[in-house]
Design an enzyme around this catalytic site. Structure first.
Site, PDB file in Angstrom:
ATOM      1  N   GLU A 151      -1.385  11.931   0.672  1.00 37.00           N
ATOM      2  CA  GLU A 151      -2.106  10.657   0.810  1.00 37.00           C
ATOM      3  C   GLU A 151      -1.429   9.523   0.047  1.00 37.00           C
ATOM      4  O   GLU A 151      -1.387   8.381   0.502  1.00 37.00           O
ATOM      5  CB  GLU A 151      -3.555  10.822   0.338  1.00 37.00           C
ATOM      6  CG  GLU A 151      -4.397   9.557   0.442  1.00 37.00           C
ATOM      7  CD  GLU A 151      -4.505   9.034   1.869  1.00 37.00           C
ATOM      8  OE1 GLU A 151      -4.109   7.876   2.110  1.00 37.00           O
ATOM      9  OE2 GLU A 151      -4.982   9.775   2.741  1.00 37.00           O
ATOM     10  N   LYS A 226       7.624   4.312   4.661  1.00 35.95           N
ATOM     11  CA  LYS A 226       6.201   4.479   4.955  1.00 35.95           C
ATOM     12  C   LYS A 226       5.944   4.434   6.471  1.00 35.95           C
ATOM     13  O   LYS A 226       5.077   5.165   6.977  1.00 35.95           O
ATOM     14  CB  LYS A 226       5.398   3.394   4.236  1.00 35.95           C
ATOM     15  CG  LYS A 226       5.479   3.534   2.722  1.00 35.95           C
ATOM     16  CD  LYS A 226       4.927   2.319   2.003  1.00 35.95           C
ATOM     17  CE  LYS A 226       5.119   2.437   0.498  1.00 35.95           C
ATOM     18  NZ  LYS A 226       4.703   1.229  -0.228  1.00 35.95           N
ATOM     19  N   GLY A 323       0.145   1.380  -8.284  1.00 35.01           N
ATOM     20  CA  GLY A 323      -0.638   1.385  -9.507  1.00 35.01           C
ATOM     21  C   GLY A 323      -0.767   2.780 -10.080  1.00 35.01           C
ATOM     22  O   GLY A 323      -0.844   3.774  -9.353  1.00 35.01           O
TER      23      GLY A 323
END
Length: 343
Positions: A151, A226, A323
């Protein structure tokens, strides 16, 4: 069952995940019946430690935050490299968080293969092995009923792959397009305020959005990796990096940005993959979007993605694309998925 976990790589994401596991330990046990034990950590720069009886997560964090080596941990086997750790430590889950190389996929791909061969589930946020060898790795995992949690490889903790594969199950997805790189979106957003590209790039580097060598972001490599993942995982393709077109934002000028504003439009670096007549076409390129497009309103380092579906129409997901805690959460989501599959 109590999961035995090994970390390969213990940088920013690994430490963020460990903080989550510590802070939510009772919550995870009570609400999700998830219990864990970290039995080994191996990091190329920070050293390694293994203990079959379990390692104290808080002690590990304290060591690295104090600038010390992991192998200064007081009790356990020291000095094993990543592959030795995988092959010699008894565990059921490997968390692969080594550095990303989207050109070779190494060393992460070898780590994943070794873990599957050993009978471990694998969770990773590393785009390298997933963008280059997803289908090969799935074929290695599937016969052993092992899960490959990925994920975090697209949009960090924002649930993109789970949305596509689970929440939109039953829909046919014909196209996926999105802002998949926060650095370039930040740069383009700042340029809209009249700031020159070179000045904004420098600020992005100072803020930690861009690397000292920003090519991976501004030339579209990160977004392309991606897009390949989305093409292969969601659309069922078998694309390689060279199968897709790639153009970054380095040719976008202030004049281009101002002209787009006057036209009621906005430049975005868009990664896109589409399925038509059984063929998948993927690309990354700057696109001048009308302000009516949901993606055009996404500013700063935020990411967003739109799924074109037959039953639900366009579905747009907006959230953090990077992050420490956000990516750590993506690993946690996959860990809970593995736990549910076993229980």
């Amino acid at each position: 069952m109590k999961h035995k976990i090994i970390f390969i790589g213990f940088g920013v994401v690994g430490q963020g995940l460990t903080e989550i596991l510590i802070n939510k330990k009772e919550f995870l046990k009570n609400e999700h019946d998830f219990e864990y034990e970290i039995v080994a950590v191996s990091d190329m720069m920070k050293g390694s430690i293994a203990n079959s009886s379990g390692l104290d997560a808080e002690k590990l964090l304290t060591l690295v935050k104090d600038g010390k080596k992991i192998d200064e941990y007081p009790d356990g086997i020291q000095g094993m490299d990543a592959l030795s750790t995988i092959n010699n430590v008894d565990a059921d889950i490997m968390i692969e968080l080594s550095y990303t190389d989207v050109k070779t996929g190494e060393p992460a791909t070898s780590h994943c293969k070794a873990a599957f061969n050993k009978g471990m589930h694998v969770v990773t946020s590393n785009k390298g092995p997933v963008s280059l060898f997803y289908n090969e790795l799935i074929k290695l995992a599937a016969p052993k009923n092992l899960m490959f949690g990925i994920e975090g490889t697209v949009m960090s903790g924002t649930p993109v792959l789970n949305t596509a594969m689970k929440s939109l199950a039953g829909c046919s997805i014909s196209k996926i397009s999105g802002i998949l790189n926060g650095t370039t979106n930040y740069i383009l957003s700042e340029m809209e305020q009249g700031k020159a590209y070179d000045d904004v790039l420098k600020t992005a580097q100072e803020l930690g959005y861009a690397e000292a060598d920003p090519a991976g972001d501004v030339e579209g490599w990160d977004a392309l990796a991606k897009v390949i993942i989305l093409s292969n995982v969601v659309m069922g393709g078998n694309l390689k990096i060279d199968d897709a077109e790639r153009e970054g934002i380095t040719k976008i000028t202030l004049e281009d940005v101002e002209k787009a504003k006057a036209e009621g439009a906005r430049w975005k670096l868009i990664g896109e993959t589409s399925l038509k007549n059984g063929k998948i076409k993927a690309k990354v390129a700057p696109v001048k979007l009308p302000l009516s497009d949901p993606l055009s309103s996404v500013m700063g380092a935020t990411n967003a993605i739109t799924f074109e579906t037959d039953l639900m129409g366009p579905i747009t997901v907006i959230g953090a694309g990077a992050g420490r805690i956000e990516t750590g959460f993506s690993i946690l989501a996959d860990l809970l998925d593995i736990n549910r599959s076993i229980c």
